[in-house]
Design a protein around this motif. Structure first.
Motif, PDB file in Angstrom:
ATOM      1  N   ALA A 329     117.549  23.770 -13.185  1.00 39.43           N
ATOM      2  CA  ALA A 329     117.488  25.158 -12.717  1.00 39.43           C
ATOM      3  C   ALA A 329     118.184  26.097 -13.699  1.00 39.43           C
ATOM      4  N   ILE A 330     119.322  25.655 -14.237  1.00 38.49           N
ATOM      5  CA  ILE A 330     120.063  26.462 -15.211  1.00 38.49           C
ATOM      6  C   ILE A 330     119.225  26.662 -16.478  1.00 38.49           C
ATOM      7  N   ALA A 332     115.951  26.392 -16.798  1.00 41.31           N
ATOM      8  CA  ALA A 332     114.778  27.219 -16.498  1.00 41.31           C
ATOM      9  C   ALA A 332     115.136  28.697 -16.438  1.00 41.31           C
ATOM     10  N   MET A 333     116.281  29.013 -15.834  1.00 37.01           N
ATOM     11  CA  MET A 333     116.727  30.410 -15.715  1.00 37.01           C
ATOM     12  C   MET A 333     117.039  31.003 -17.083  1.00 37.01           C
ATOM     13  N   ILE A 334     117.741  30.226 -17.924  1.00 38.61           N
ATOM     14  CA  ILE A 334     118.085  30.704 -19.265  1.00 38.61           C
ATOM     15  C   ILE A 334     116.833  30.957 -20.101  1.00 38.61           C
ATOM     16  N   GLY A 336     113.947  31.747 -18.915  1.00 32.17           N
ATOM     17  CA  GLY A 336     113.061  32.695 -18.260  1.00 32.17           C
ATOM     18  C   GLY A 336     111.833  32.054 -17.640  1.00 32.17           C
ATOM     19  N   LYS A 337     111.932  30.752 -17.278  1.00 27.39           N
ATOM     20  CA  LYS A 337     110.813  30.037 -16.673  1.00 27.39           C
ATOM     21  C   LYS A 337     110.924  30.064 -15.137  1.00 27.39           C
ATOM     22  N   GLU A 338     109.766  30.020 -14.475  1.00 27.65           N
ATOM     23  CA  GLU A 338     109.755  29.998 -13.009  1.00 27.65           C
ATOM     24  C   GLU A 338     109.963  28.602 -12.456  1.00 27.65           C
TER      25      GLU A 338
END
Length: 450
Positions: A329-330, A332-334, A336-338
């Motif tokens: 999750a970290i 993906a967030m960094i 910019g992925k959903e």
């Protein structure tokens, strides 16, 4: 109005909670008997309850030394509780059902599904058969190797007894040991810190017990199907990275500490570093004095204990798959992925929400218990936090606080071990009200995060 047993409808999580509680209570009552102690004196009920909880929840925290305080009868009671608690009481009940050629009912299959943390009932009885077969085979092989090695030091009779006892304890990630009668109370495996045979077999048992039966089944069937499930890939890769990272950190932090690795030769340092990296993954045995380690090492062990083992295993903690989901999750967030993608597979939102929920409940539980104990126990906070995390992760490592716990402390740590073994979410489902599917959804709103 009186309720009959047929009118009382218990959910699978509630049956699991009550089943474990019943086993702990029976074990505690047996351990209070004079025949359970080496001297014939009665163990107080609170200490017996703590010991039974620690054994059934395969933790290893002890208020009295197992090897010196308990008689052979008491030690056999403890290792029996470890075996029942490690495999799960429903797995043991299924073993007896197989022996009696009894059919497994639908409700029993639902309980087994909950106990093994499976998404469906499909193949659950087949999985239980594998669990029993794998466990007994691994324990037998380890018991033979241990018996041969310890017969050299302790004689054939004691060597065989120690071999069988510790094979069960270590495979179930319990951390209980009998070496108090050999090397002094609460000494664990410190006299074998540089012994390759004891290190390899012990770590092998801990890792095999900690990766989970689903992964073991996948590995054994790999030659036929030539592929591993996503679950197995995540568990094995995460386990490998955590062990190697932990070993490097332990070696770096403790290399010059004369009270731990500093007094060992080069090979001994490597073995001890590896062992202290593996054992926080819910095992509980140790080859160096945990209380003498540097604070940086102790805090890193807290992180490893909080992560714990893997789903469907004998260990506790938030589990390796949960940890990897959070890391995903970290990342993906960094980026910019959903989507959270692991090994080219996208994780469903229900998996992500469950991982976040489990981690937050676990974190709140550890923080809450540590805060309470900081008022009831007159010890440094790091020691208290270490103890609480060890209890939640069903690890069994301690910096020396366990024997000094007050009655309130023993009760709180016992409850934490219980919650850690069953899992916070299972416990929440068991204690919470029955939920019904919502017939409507609220409009989406937006808040600012970060």
């Amino acid at each position: 109005m009186k309720l009959t047993l047929k009118q009382i409808q218990l959910t699978p999580p509630q049956i699991l909670v009550l089943g474990f509680a019943a086993i702990i209570l029976i074990g505690a009552l047996v351990l209070t008997l004079p025949v359970s102690s080496a001297t014939g004196e009665r163990l107080s009920f609170i200490n017996a309850l703590f010991t039974a909880t620690s054994a059934t929840c395969v933790t290893g925290l002890v208020v009295v030394d197992t090897g010196t305080y308990f008689s052979m009868f008491g030690q056999i009671v403890i290792v029996t509780l470890i075996q029942i608690g490690g495999l799960g009481f429903m797995t043991m009940a299924t073993l007896f059902a197989f022996a009696l050629k009894k059919r497994i009912s639908l409700k029993e299959r639902l309980i087994l599904q909950e106990a093994m943390n499976q998404g469906s009932m499909e193949g659950i009885v087949r999985l239980i058969r594998k669990v029993i077969r794998y466990s007994l085979t691994i324990e037998l092989i380890a018991a033979i190797i241990f018996s041969i090695r310890w017969s050299i030091d302790l004689g054939p009779a004691k060597g065989i007894y120690f071999g069988i006892w510790h094979a069960v304890s270590f495979f179930n990630n319990a951390g209980f040991d009998l070496f108090g009668s050999v090397s002094g109370p609460f000494s664990s495996l410190t006299s074998y810190a540089a012994d390759p045979v004891i290190n390899i077999v012990s770590m092998g048992l801990i890792v095999l017990g900690g990766i989970g039966f689903i992964v073991m089944s996948d590995l054994l069937e790999y030659r036929k199907v030539k592929r591993l499930s996503l679950h197995s890939k995540v568990v094995l890769s995460t386990t490998g990275v955590l062990i190697l990272t932990g070993a490097v950190v332990m070696y770096a932090f403790e290399f010059s500490n004369t009270k731990t690795l500093g007094s060992l030769d080069w090979s001994g340092k490597i073995w001890a570093s590896l062992f202290q990296s593996v054992t926080p993954r819910t095992a509980g045995a140790n080859t160096v004095d945990i209380g003498a380690m540097r604070q940086a090492s102790q805090f890193f062990m807290i992180i490893l204990m909080f992560i714990g083992a893997s789903p469907g295993s004998t260990g506790g903690g938030i589990k390796t798959t949960t940890f990897m989901t959070l890391i995903g999750a970290i990342v993906a967030m960094i980026r910019g992925k959903e989507d959270i993608v692991l090994f080219h597979y996208r994780l469903g939102k229900d998996r992500i929400l469950k991982a976040i929920t489990l981690t937050m409940i676990a974190l709140f539980l550890v923080i809450f218990v540590a805060m309470i104990l900081s008022t009831t126990e007159s010890h440094p906070f790091l020691m208290i936090l270490f103890e609480v995390t060890s209890a939640f992760g069903t690890v069994g490592l301690t910096m020396g606080l366990t024997t000094d716990l007050t009655v309130v402390g023993k009760i709180l740590i016992s409850l934490t071990m219980f919650a850690g073994r069953l899992g916070p979410i299972t416990l929440a489902y068991a204690l919470g009200p029955k939920t019904e599917k919502e017939l409507y959804r609220y409009p989406e709103g937006k808040i600012t995060i970060g």
